[in-house]
Structure formats: structure tokens, C-alpha cells
Design a protein around this motif. Structure first.
Motif, PDB file in Angstrom:
ATOM      1  N   SER A 110      -2.939 -34.517  -3.894  1.00 22.60           N
ATOM      2  CA  SER A 110      -3.168 -33.601  -5.013  1.00 22.60           C
ATOM      3  C   SER A 110      -2.004 -33.720  -5.972  1.00 22.60           C
ATOM      4  N   GLN A 111      -2.275 -33.445  -7.230  1.00 20.99           N
ATOM      5  CA  GLN A 111      -1.219 -33.507  -8.250  1.00 20.99           C
ATOM      6  C   GLN A 111      -1.312 -32.281  -9.128  1.00 20.99           C
ATOM      7  N   ARG A 156       2.918 -25.222 -13.565  1.00 20.15           N
ATOM      8  CA  ARG A 156       1.766 -26.116 -13.355  1.00 20.15           C
ATOM      9  C   ARG A 156       1.235 -25.873 -11.950  1.00 20.15           C
ATOM     10  N   GLY A 206      -3.584 -28.926 -10.276  1.00 14.46           N
ATOM     11  CA  GLY A 206      -3.978 -28.721 -11.677  1.00 14.46           C
ATOM     12  C   GLY A 206      -4.427 -30.012 -12.343  1.00 14.46           C
ATOM     13  N   ASP A 207      -3.936 -31.152 -11.896  1.00 12.88           N
ATOM     14  CA  ASP A 207      -4.344 -32.440 -12.482  1.00 12.88           C
ATOM     15  C   ASP A 207      -5.526 -32.991 -11.675  1.00 12.88           C
ATOM     16  N   PHE A 208      -5.349 -33.158 -10.372  1.00 10.66           N
ATOM     17  CA  PHE A 208      -6.445 -33.585  -9.488  1.00 10.66           C
ATOM     18  C   PHE A 208      -6.104 -33.176  -8.063  1.00 10.66           C
ATOM     19  N   LEU A 236      -3.256 -42.996 -14.014  1.00  7.34           N
ATOM     20  CA  LEU A 236      -3.924 -42.046 -13.129  1.00  7.34           C
ATOM     21  C   LEU A 236      -4.007 -42.594 -11.704  1.00  7.34           C
ATOM     22  N   CYS A 277      -2.309 -41.117  -8.259  1.00  4.83           N
ATOM     23  CA  CYS A 277      -3.154 -40.786  -7.099  1.00  4.83           C
ATOM     24  C   CYS A 277      -2.724 -41.516  -5.840  1.00  4.83           C
TER      25      CYS A 277
END
Ligand SMILES: Nc1nc2c(c(=O)[nH]1)N[C@H]1C(S)=C(S)[C@@H](COP(=O)(O)OP(=O)(O)OC[C@H]3O[C@@H](n4cnc5c(N)ncnc54)[C@H](O)[C@@H]3O)O[C@H]1N2
Ligand code: MOO
Length: 405
Positions: free
Chosen positions: A42-43, A134, A138-140, A160, A164
């Protein structure tokens, strides 16, 4: 003669997309993804500060004393070096952008709203904006499909994928192309010529550049004279290593045009066309053992236009892209044109500044001479005006379809 669209459809019907290969991220730009890509983490993995300042509890910032409370600074959280403890009421942790928000804290007050004095800090503003933090995921989120099979990899997608946790991506492998220029008259570029009957092989490097620029891998480039046995040997060798084997020249009906009989003898099931197009009328195509063989006409502009309209979409489709017959976009015509004959005419043309285009934009003007042997005309052109078969005359200012290159 068959129509251009029909020839294109027949060629594309034969395409079987290529298999995939792993590709290091930094080399994956422009390639086509062969599989969906999922996030391996997760990011952010946990809440991070978006600002430099102080991490505190939100409840400490509300109420009557807002803007005037003094906190005890109990430690520091920097990107990569988190604070191990917990923030309790009346306490603050010095924090930097990208650092983990410590347990207990749920607000970041930026340092512009803080007055520091040793271990004490006075916060001069009320509740801070929520986006100073953040949130986790929040990003993925781990397991999310972030990239989809069939997408063309962009620099942002590479970023991206890296975020990941991927160091390489599965991409459709490059189409391997072998190119054979045929004809006794041809001399490789750069070598000396000692007879007026000789010419340089210009179409070979030109078609190689066209396809190479579009991502194909030119694995072999040869010249063979008008010798059926030598051509058969070369085609056999090419077929062993390439997905697409192209010949240039010898595609027509003269006594020295060996491409058709040789391919037939080799067991390539051929579809031979007289395409209703100009230039590029003679072209043949066939498949054997997973290799596509295409015979292009020898005149340089004919080879170029055939490669642009047919072969580049063919290699693109093999490489997993969605490729269609280039049709161009409407551009105003800068001159009058007479009626067209029975072949769709791809006229070498230049874009010129002309008030017709509006806002100082372009209009298009065909070259005066359209002979398919003229490389000076081809190199001076910006693209092709498409004149459909039997099109009526058109006048300056009418829109015509224009394929830019
Ligand atoms: N009786 C007919 N003659 C021709 C027909 C036809 O239908 N009936 N079609 C004409 C058309 S259209 C074209 S296009 C050419 C295509 O001929 P080939 O594919 O057999 O090509 P060649 O005869 O080998 O060469 C044509 C021309 O191009 C020059 N050439 C060949 N290769 C290269 C190269 N790699 N680089 C530069 N120039 C090259 C070659 O020297 C010839 O001048 O056939 C018409 N004839
Ligand atoms: O059609 Mo050819 O290709 O005119 O030169």
C-alpha cells in the motif's frame, strides 16, 4: 485490383499476437503490457506527513485556548526515521515531509504557525488542514490492479509500477523483422558505385527506420541480387529468426521478379494483390510456420507507403497494440486538384502556413511530381493526402484527409 481497406483486413486477419517477456522498468516505455499489474504494497503504507511542522493531537487544538497553547516537544519523526513513541495530550513531535505520523497524533501544524523555544513549542493557529496528512493507502492499496494488460507503458506508469514494488514489467516482446532488398542494380549505401546502371539501396534503410522507430527489432538486413536460389536461401534464413520477413522489389511481373515464385516454392501460402492504391499497387503476403512474409514493391515511395499503411500496423498489432489502417485527419487543401483515377492516391504533400487553416495554421499542398521513384519529393513531404478512387475534382479550401509522418 482490391480496395486498400480489403487488403488491410486480409493482412490483419493473419496476426497472432506475440508472447511476452520481462522488461526492466527503465526500458519499458512505449512497450505494451502483457498482463495486469497489482500493487505489492500500500502507498503510503501508514499515514505520512505532507508538511514540515509539528504532530499533535487534534483535541489539543480545539477549544478556548486555540492558537495560544504551548506543547512539549518529545522527539522527532523524519522520512525513513520514525518516532517510536506515542504523542499524548500536551505533547508534540517535530515532523518532516514524508515522515510517519506518530501514534496518538492526528494533526500536523506547519512550522510557519509555530514558535519554538527549546523543548517547548507554541502553536499559533487552530486546527490544521486535513490534507497535511496523507492517509494510509491514499495512493493505492496492496492487491489493487494498478495497470491493465494492453496499455502502452508511459513514464508515469513506470513510476507507479516502481512505487508498487515492481522492478520489471511483463511486456509483449518486440516484433523481429528481417528485411531483404532485392535486385542486381542495388549497392549498399556508402559503398562506391562504378556504373550508371547501379543505384543505392535506399528503400531498405528507409523501411528499417520506419519500423525500428515504431519499436520493431530489425534482426536482419540483407541485399540479394536477382538470383532465385540466393533469394530462397536468404528467405529461409530470415524465416528462422524473424516474425515478419519483408522483401523490397521483385514483387511485380517482370522476368527478374523472383519473390513470388520463390515464396511459393518455399510453401508460403500467398495472397497476391494488385491493390487499388498509388503508389504501392503490387504487394504480396503469406504465412509459414508463424512467420509472416510480405513482398513490398521496389520503387522507394511505393515501399514506404506500403510499409506505412500495412507493415507498421502489422508489427504494431503483433506487439499487442491496437492498430488500424491510417486514414489521416481533415486538413484544408491549399490548391485545386483534378479528379482521381481508379486507384486511391496517396499524394506526397507538404504542410504550409495558410490563412485557410485558420489562426495561421496549415493547409496542405501536394508535390508537383508524384513519381514513386523520387526520394527527394518523399523526403521533402510532411505526409500523404488521401484521394479516394474516382474522387471528383476538389478546389482550394476543401478539406482532404492527410496522414502526417
Ligand atoms: N508490366 C508491369 N510493370 C510494372 C507493374 C505492373 O503492374 N505491370 N507495376 C509497376 C509498379 S506500380 C511498381 S511499384 C513496380 C514494382 O516493381 P517491383 O516490386 O518488381 O520492383 P523492381 O522492379 O525490383 O524495382 C522497381 C524500381 O525500384 C527500384 N528499387 C528496387 N529496390 C530498391 C531499393 N531497395 N532501393 C531503391 N530503389 C529500389 C528499382 O531499381 C526499380 O527502378 O513495378 C512496376 N512495373
Ligand atoms: O504503384 Mo507503383 O507502386 O506506382 O509505383
Amino acid at each position: 485490383m482490391i480496395a486498400v481497406e480489403e487488403a488491410f483486413t486480409r493482412l490483419m486477419r493473419q496476426v497472432v499476437p506475440l508472447d511476452s517477456e520481462p522488461c526492466p522498468l527503465e526500458k519499458a516505455g512505449g512497450r505494451v503490457l502483457a498482463a495486469d499489474i497489482a500493487a505489492r504494497k500500500s502507498q503510503p503504507a501508514a499515514a505520512l506527513s505532507a508538511m514540515d511542522g509539528y504532530a499533535v493531537r487534534a483535541t489539543d487544538l480545539s477549544g478556548a485556548e486555540t492558537g495560544s497553547r504551548t506543547f512539549t516537544v518529545i522527539g522527532e519523526s523524519a522520512a525513513g526515521s520514525p518516532f517510536a513513541g506515542e504523542v499524548r495530550t500536551g505533547q508534540a513531535v517535530r515532523i518532516f515531509t514524508g515522515a510517519l505520523v506518530p501514534d496518538g497524533a492526528d494533526q500536523i501544524v506547519i512550522q510557519e504557525n509555530a514558535v519554538r523555544d527549546g523543548d517547548a513549542v507554541r502553536l499559533t493557529a487552530g486546527p490544521a488542514p486535513l490534507d497535511n496528512i496523507r492517509p494510509a493507502g491514499g495512493d493505492f492499496t496492496s492487491g489493487d490492479t494498478v495497470l491493465h494488460a494492453g496499455a502502452r507503458v508511459t513514464p508515469a506508469m513506470i513510476g507507479l509500477a516502481a512505487a508498487c514494488g515492481h522492478g520489471e514489467l511483463p511486456v509483449v516482446r518486440r516484433a523481429r523483422v528481417a528485411l531483404i532488398s532485392t535486385g542486381d542494380e542495388l549497392v549498399p549505401p556508402g559503398q562506391s558505385i562504378d556504373s550508371p546502371a547501379q543505384i543505392y539501396d535506399s528503400a531498405g534503410p528507409m523501411v528499417a527506420a520506419l519500423l525500428g522507430d515504431a519499436g520493431a527489432d530489425i534482426v536482419m538486413q540483407r541485399h540479394v541480387g536477382d538470383d532465385a536460389a540466393a533469394l530462397e536461401r536468404c528467405l529461409g534464413e530470415a524465416g528462422m529468426q524473424a516474425d515478419v520477413v519483408l522483401t523490397i522489389g521483385g514483387a511485380s511481373v517482370g522476368d527478374k521478379d523472383f519473390v513470388h515464385p520463390v515464396l511459393q516454392r518455399m510453401g508460403v501460402a500467398l495472397d497476391v494483390w494488385k491493390i487499388a492504391m498509388r503508389p504501392g499497387k503490387p504487394m504480396m503476403f503469406g504465412r509459414r510456420d508463424g512467420t509472416v512474409f510480405v513482398g513490398l514493391p521496389g520503387n522507394p515511395a511505393s515501399a514506404f507507403v506500403s510499409a506505412l499503411l500495412f507493415v507498421r500496423p502489422l508489427t504494431a498489432t503483433l506487439m499487442g497494440q491496437t492498430a488500424t489502417l491510417p486514414t489521416g485527419r481533415p486538413v484544408p487543401l491549399g490548391t485545386d486538384l483534378p479528379a482521381n483515377g481508379p486507384r486511391q492516391h496517396y499524394m506526397r504533400a507538404r504542410l504550409v502556413h495558410d490563412p485557410l487553416g485558420g489562426d495561421g495554421e496549415h493547409a496542405v499542398i501536394p508535390a508537383e511530381t508524384q513519381d514513386s521513384s523520387l526520394l527527394s519529393v518523399l523526403a521533402d513531404s510532411d505526409g500523404l493526402i488521401v484521394r479516394p478512387a474516382m474522387a471528383p475534382p476538389v478546389t482550394r479550401g476543401c478539406h482532404v484527409f492527410f496522414i502526417a509522418y
